[in-house]
Structures are given as C-alpha cells and as structure tokens.
Design a protein around this motif. Structure first.
Motif, short mmCIF file in Angstrom:
data_model
loop_
_atom_site.label_atom_id
_atom_site.label_comp_id
_atom_site.label_asym_id
_atom_site.label_seq_id
_atom_site.Cartn_x
_atom_site.Cartn_y
_atom_site.Cartn_z
N TYR A 1 -12.19 -13.70 -4.89
CA TYR A 1 -11.15 -12.72 -5.18
C TYR A 1 -10.53 -12.24 -3.88
O TYR A 1 -11.23 -11.83 -2.96
N VAL A 2 -9.21 -12.29 -3.81
CA VAL A 2 -8.48 -11.81 -2.64
C VAL A 2 -7.40 -10.87 -3.16
O VAL A 2 -6.66 -11.21 -4.08
N ARG A 3 -7.33 -9.70 -2.56
CA ARG A 3 -6.30 -8.75 -2.95
C ARG A 3 -5.46 -8.44 -1.72
O ARG A 3 -5.97 -8.24 -0.63
N TYR A 4 -4.16 -8.39 -1.90
CA TYR A 4 -3.27 -8.04 -0.81
C TYR A 4 -2.18 -7.12 -1.34
O TYR A 4 -1.94 -7.05 -2.54
N GLY A 5 -1.58 -6.39 -0.45
CA GLY A 5 -0.53 -5.46 -0.83
C GLY A 5 -0.59 -4.24 0.06
O GLY A 5 -1.16 -4.27 1.15
N LYS A 6 -0.03 -3.14 -0.43
CA LYS A 6 -0.01 -1.90 0.33
C LYS A 6 -0.23 -0.72 -0.61
O LYS A 6 0.21 -0.74 -1.75
N PHE A 7 -0.93 0.28 -0.08
CA PHE A 7 -1.10 1.55 -0.77
C PHE A 7 -0.02 2.52 -0.31
O PHE A 7 0.47 2.41 0.81
N TYR A 8 0.28 3.47 -1.14
CA TYR A 8 1.22 4.53 -0.78
C TYR A 8 0.66 5.31 0.41
O TYR A 8 -0.50 5.71 0.42
N ASP A 9 1.47 5.52 1.42
CA ASP A 9 1.06 6.29 2.60
C ASP A 9 1.57 7.72 2.45
O ASP A 9 2.77 7.97 2.43
N ARG A 10 0.66 8.66 2.33
CA ARG A 10 1.02 10.06 2.11
C ARG A 10 1.38 10.80 3.40
O ARG A 10 1.69 11.98 3.36
N THR A 11 1.38 10.11 4.52
CA THR A 11 1.75 10.73 5.79
C THR A 11 3.22 11.12 5.74
O THR A 11 4.08 10.32 5.36
N GLU A 12 3.52 12.35 6.14
CA GLU A 12 4.90 12.81 6.13
C GLU A 12 5.77 11.89 6.98
O GLU A 12 5.44 11.57 8.11
N GLY A 13 6.88 11.44 6.41
CA GLY A 13 7.81 10.58 7.11
C GLY A 13 7.46 9.10 7.10
O GLY A 13 8.20 8.30 7.66
N ALA A 14 6.35 8.72 6.48
CA ALA A 14 5.96 7.31 6.45
C ALA A 14 6.99 6.50 5.67
O ALA A 14 7.48 6.93 4.63
N VAL A 15 7.33 5.32 6.18
CA VAL A 15 8.28 4.44 5.48
C VAL A 15 7.63 3.13 5.05
O VAL A 15 8.26 2.34 4.37
N ASP A 16 6.40 2.90 5.46
CA ASP A 16 5.66 1.70 5.06
C ASP A 16 4.35 2.12 4.41
O ASP A 16 3.81 3.18 4.72
N GLY A 17 3.84 1.26 3.54
CA GLY A 17 2.55 1.51 2.92
C GLY A 17 1.41 1.18 3.87
O GLY A 17 1.60 0.57 4.92
N VAL A 18 0.21 1.57 3.45
CA VAL A 18 -1.01 1.26 4.20
C VAL A 18 -1.51 -0.09 3.70
O VAL A 18 -1.77 -0.25 2.51
N PRO A 19 -1.67 -1.09 4.57
CA PRO A 19 -2.10 -2.42 4.11
C PRO A 19 -3.49 -2.39 3.48
O PRO A 19 -4.37 -1.66 3.93
N ILE A 20 -3.66 -3.18 2.44
CA ILE A 20 -4.98 -3.40 1.85
C ILE A 20 -5.65 -4.45 2.71
O ILE A 20 -5.13 -5.56 2.87
N LEU A 21 -6.80 -4.12 3.30
CA LEU A 21 -7.49 -5.05 4.17
C LEU A 21 -8.87 -5.37 3.61
O LEU A 21 -9.53 -4.49 3.04
N PRO A 22 -9.32 -6.61 3.74
CA PRO A 22 -10.65 -6.97 3.25
C PRO A 22 -11.73 -6.09 3.86
O PRO A 22 -11.71 -5.80 5.04
N GLY A 23 -12.62 -5.58 3.01
CA GLY A 23 -13.72 -4.78 3.47
C GLY A 23 -13.38 -3.34 3.76
O GLY A 23 -14.25 -2.54 4.10
N ARG A 24 -12.13 -2.97 3.64
CA ARG A 24 -11.71 -1.59 3.89
C ARG A 24 -11.67 -0.82 2.58
O ARG A 24 -11.09 -1.30 1.61
N PRO A 25 -12.26 0.38 2.52
CA PRO A 25 -12.23 1.14 1.27
C PRO A 25 -10.80 1.57 0.92
O PRO A 25 -9.96 1.73 1.80
N PHE A 26 -10.56 1.75 -0.35
CA PHE A 26 -9.26 2.20 -0.81
C PHE A 26 -9.04 3.65 -0.41
O PHE A 26 -9.95 4.44 -0.50
N PRO A 27 -7.82 4.02 0.03
CA PRO A 27 -7.57 5.42 0.41
C PRO A 27 -7.51 6.33 -0.80
O PRO A 27 -7.35 5.95 -1.89
#
Length: 132
Positions: free
Chosen positions: A106-132
């Motif tokens: 199973y491989v998952r890729y994409g981006k999570f919503y970045d709640r940082t004020e002014g963010a214009v890109d999502g947070v990348p989904i990386l293998p082994g990294r917990p979901f925000p």
C-alpha cells in the motif's frame, strides 16, 4: 458561514462519474458554488493566494458560476461534499491502523490541508509519518 436556519434544503454530493474524477472535482465544485478561484502569485517575495472572481465556468458550456452568490437560489442552504469516501479509503483504513494485510502493498500519496496562516500548499503525506 452561510446561515441555514429556516432554509433546510441541502444537497449531498460524492463524485463517481468518471475514473479519478474525485482528484479534480473539488476545485471545480468550489468555483461553481462561490464563483471564485485562488490564483497563487508572488507578492513582495511571498507566495500568496489571491481570490479571482468568475461569473462563468471554464470550457465551451460557459455555465454560470457562483451558485451561492445568486439570490434566486436562496432556498438552498448547503452543499455537503466529500472526495474521500471511496473504495480506496476503505482499503487503507485497516492498514493505517496496523492490521495485517497479507500479500498487499500500500502506497499513499497526496497532501493534507496546512492550517498554518498564509499557507498556499498542503503538507505532503510521507511514508512513516503520522497524519497531522
């Protein structure tokens, strides 16, 4: 937020009309509902999202955009939409929570919503990294 008190009409949507349609339908729906899109520009050395109004959708139909801006549609209180309720989500739930899934990869890729004020890109989904 749009006040729905006294206007109980809502429509729930999930896009399954074409293979991979959920990958792009969210942005198209936002443009249709609000009659605007975000364009990423560089302003004073910073990448920022700038709202761009539109009264028509792109493409040959030139369909009117801005459903929620149209006073003739005031009986509609909400559109409920998700692009995450698909077979792929069900397939990954057990794996995400550590259940053994024999003979699978199973491989998952994409981006999570970045709640940082002014963010214009999502947070990348990386293998082994917990979901925000």
């Amino acid at each position: 937020m749009h006040d729905v008190n006294g206007a109980p009409f809502a429509i729930a949507l999930a896009d399954f009309h074409a293979p991979a349609s959920m990958m792009w339908s969210r942005e198209a729906l936002l443009g249709y509902l609000y009659g605007m899109k975000a364009e990423i520009l560089e302003v004073d050395g910073q990448r920022v999202a700038v709202a761009q109004d539109s009264d028509r959708l792109l493409g040959p139909s030139r369909f009117p955009a801005g459903l929620f801006r149209n006073g003739d549609r005031s009986e509609l209180s909400a559109i409920i939409f998700t692009n995450a309720c698909a077979l792929s989500k069900f397939n990954r739930v057990a794996r995400t929570w550590g259940a053994p899934v024999p003979d699978s990869r199973y491989v998952r890729y994409g981006k999570f919503y970045d709640r940082t004020e002014g963010a214009v890109d999502g947070v990348p989904i990386l293998p082994g990294r917990p979901f925000p």
